[in-house]
Enzyme design. Structure first.
Site, short mmCIF file in Angstrom:
data_model
loop_
_atom_site.label_atom_id
_atom_site.label_comp_id
_atom_site.label_asym_id
_atom_site.label_seq_id
_atom_site.Cartn_x
_atom_site.Cartn_y
_atom_site.Cartn_z
N ASP A 29 -10.28 -83.80 -75.60
CA ASP A 29 -9.95 -84.05 -74.59
C ASP A 29 -9.26 -82.68 -73.93
O ASP A 29 -8.90 -81.77 -74.91
CB ASP A 29 -9.01 -85.01 -74.29
CG ASP A 29 -9.59 -86.44 -74.47
OD1 ASP A 29 -10.63 -86.40 -74.13
OD2 ASP A 29 -9.04 -87.53 -74.50
N ASP A 335 -7.66 -90.98 -75.45
CA ASP A 335 -6.45 -91.52 -75.27
C ASP A 335 -6.48 -92.89 -74.17
O ASP A 335 -5.79 -93.75 -74.00
CB ASP A 335 -5.11 -90.89 -74.36
CG ASP A 335 -5.92 -90.08 -73.09
OD1 ASP A 335 -7.08 -90.45 -72.60
OD2 ASP A 335 -5.22 -89.23 -72.45
N ASP A 339 -12.35 -94.52 -74.04
CA ASP A 339 -12.56 -93.59 -75.12
C ASP A 339 -12.77 -94.45 -76.42
O ASP A 339 -13.16 -93.78 -77.35
CB ASP A 339 -11.38 -92.74 -75.11
CG ASP A 339 -11.19 -91.47 -74.20
OD1 ASP A 339 -12.28 -91.13 -73.60
OD2 ASP A 339 -10.09 -91.12 -73.93
#
Length: 386
Positions: A29, A335, A339
């Site tokens: 990310d 997070d 996901d």
């Protein structure tokens, strides 16, 4: 195990330690992992004019300013708490929401006062597919204001008009659209997250009172109110960590929901991209383009992808699957609740200890306690040495 705890990694599945030492690629990310997740509005365009400084709204019509602060105060998942003793207001919420609310306070927004002047009828929370969120508020006995906020280029595409400084409304000509799009691109190339605000009105009689929860808010005939660029600095040490991975043969890939140009600029700052990479068209790709490819085509380009912008959690999952089919040992950071499939599918799922949801943590093999990419790299190298 103790060393990994000292390196800010909580191991949930012991077998993942051995796998981590064999990782060939990391799909990371951007927000909060490669960057600090401390966001601030540093640029603003209102009424088609760049503000200098970004909170200087003195030249703007009071009617436009009123609509803008109404949208900021009502279309938010954050909150502003004003102490009774008159001290500084405290802003709560996700980092992007906090940045926008803090900017709203600087341009004269009285959060509680604005919210008391209208009543919320319907909220459509931000989602990772549409990249925007909306709210409908009743402002009188006859009219409703519908406010949208989200990815600047997507909101702009839905705008058929825009406000000038004097408060008059003008049709969105192709020249004006291109001018505003260039402003978005300029902010994105400066590694800023670009957010736009727009609104439309509708008569109260058009609101389906009995089926409010099924009402799809109008989003195709909007008037642009303004745009902001939000800065989220890179974490210290990230560039060195990325170079360390590259030297060890571990390729770092950035997967983010941000604008492709913003993602590209951050990737340059972090050392994930270099000038040689940009020469290849497939190095930087939009999530939608990757998603719409056939499974075979995705497999062919997956190896070349270094940055994926405007991606959804499902795009991350598709990338992980394609890389695994190519023989990679894939580590993934995540997070959010969405996901979880990618974290579960990856050979090593790394969730974030601070910003991560419980669902993400449960789906991961290792929890990075400080949300820092450099800790991810330490975990890899600890297990390579082991």
């Amino acid at each position: 195990m103790r060393k990994m705890m000292r390196d800010k990694a909580l191991v949930r599945r012991l077998s993942s330690c051995e796998t981590m030492g064999s990782a060939t690629t990391i799909c990371s990310d951007k927000t909060g992992t490669l960057t600090l997740n401390k966001m601030t509005v540093v640029e603003a365009y209102l009424s088609g004019t760049k503000l200098n400084p970004c909170d200087n709204t003195g030249m703007m019509s009071s009617s436009v300013a009123s609509l803008l602060v109404e949208g900021i105060a009502q279309n938010t998942a954050g909150a502003v708490f004003s102490p009774e003793n008159g001290g500084a207001a405290e802003v709560a919420g996700a980092p992007t929401e906090k940045a926008i609310l803090s900017w709203g306070l600087k341009i004269g927004m009285n959060f509680n006062d604005v919210r008391s002047k209208s009543s919320v009828l319907r909220v459509l929370p931000f989602n990772s597919v549409k990249k925007c969120g909306g709210v409908a508020v009743q402002v009188s006995d006859t009219y409703v204001h519908i406010h949208w906020k989200g990815a600047a280029e997507l909101v702009l595409a839905s705008c058929k008009s825009w406000f000038s400084i004097d408060g008059s409304v003008h049709p969105m000509s192709s020249d004006k659209y291109n001018e505003l799009k260039r402003s978005i691109d300029d902010m994105a190339m400066s590694s800023l997250r670009c957010i736009a605000f727009a609104y439309c009105t509708c008569e109260l009689t058009m609101v389906p009172r009995e089926d409010l929860d099924k009402w799809q808010l109008p989003d195709d005939n909007l008037t642009l109110l303004g745009m902001v660029g939000i800065k989220d600095p890179c974490r210290p040490g990230v560039r060195d960590a990325v170079q360390l991975c590259s030297a060890a043969g571990v390729k770092v890939r950035m997967v983010t929901g941000d604008n492709v140009e913003t993602a590209k600029a951050i990737a340059f700052e972090c050392g994930i991209l270099n000038a040689k990479d940009v020469a290849s068209e497939t190095t930087i790709i939009e999530g939608k383009v990757f998603r719409e490819m056939s499974e075979t085509a995705r497999e062919e380009v997956a190896d070349k992808i270094t940055v994926m912008g405007r991606s959804s959690p499902n795009d991350k999952l598709l990338l992980v699957q394609a890389l695994k089919r190519k023989g990679h040992v894939v580590a993934v950071t995540g997070d959010g609740t969405n996901d979880a499939p990618a974290l579960h599918e990856a050979d090593i799922g790394l969730s974030m200890g601070i910003s991560g949801t419980e669902v993400a943590k449960e789906s991961s093999d290792i929890i990075i306690l400080d949300d820092d990419f450099t800790s991810v790299v330490k975990v890899i190298f600890s297990n390579i040495k082991a």
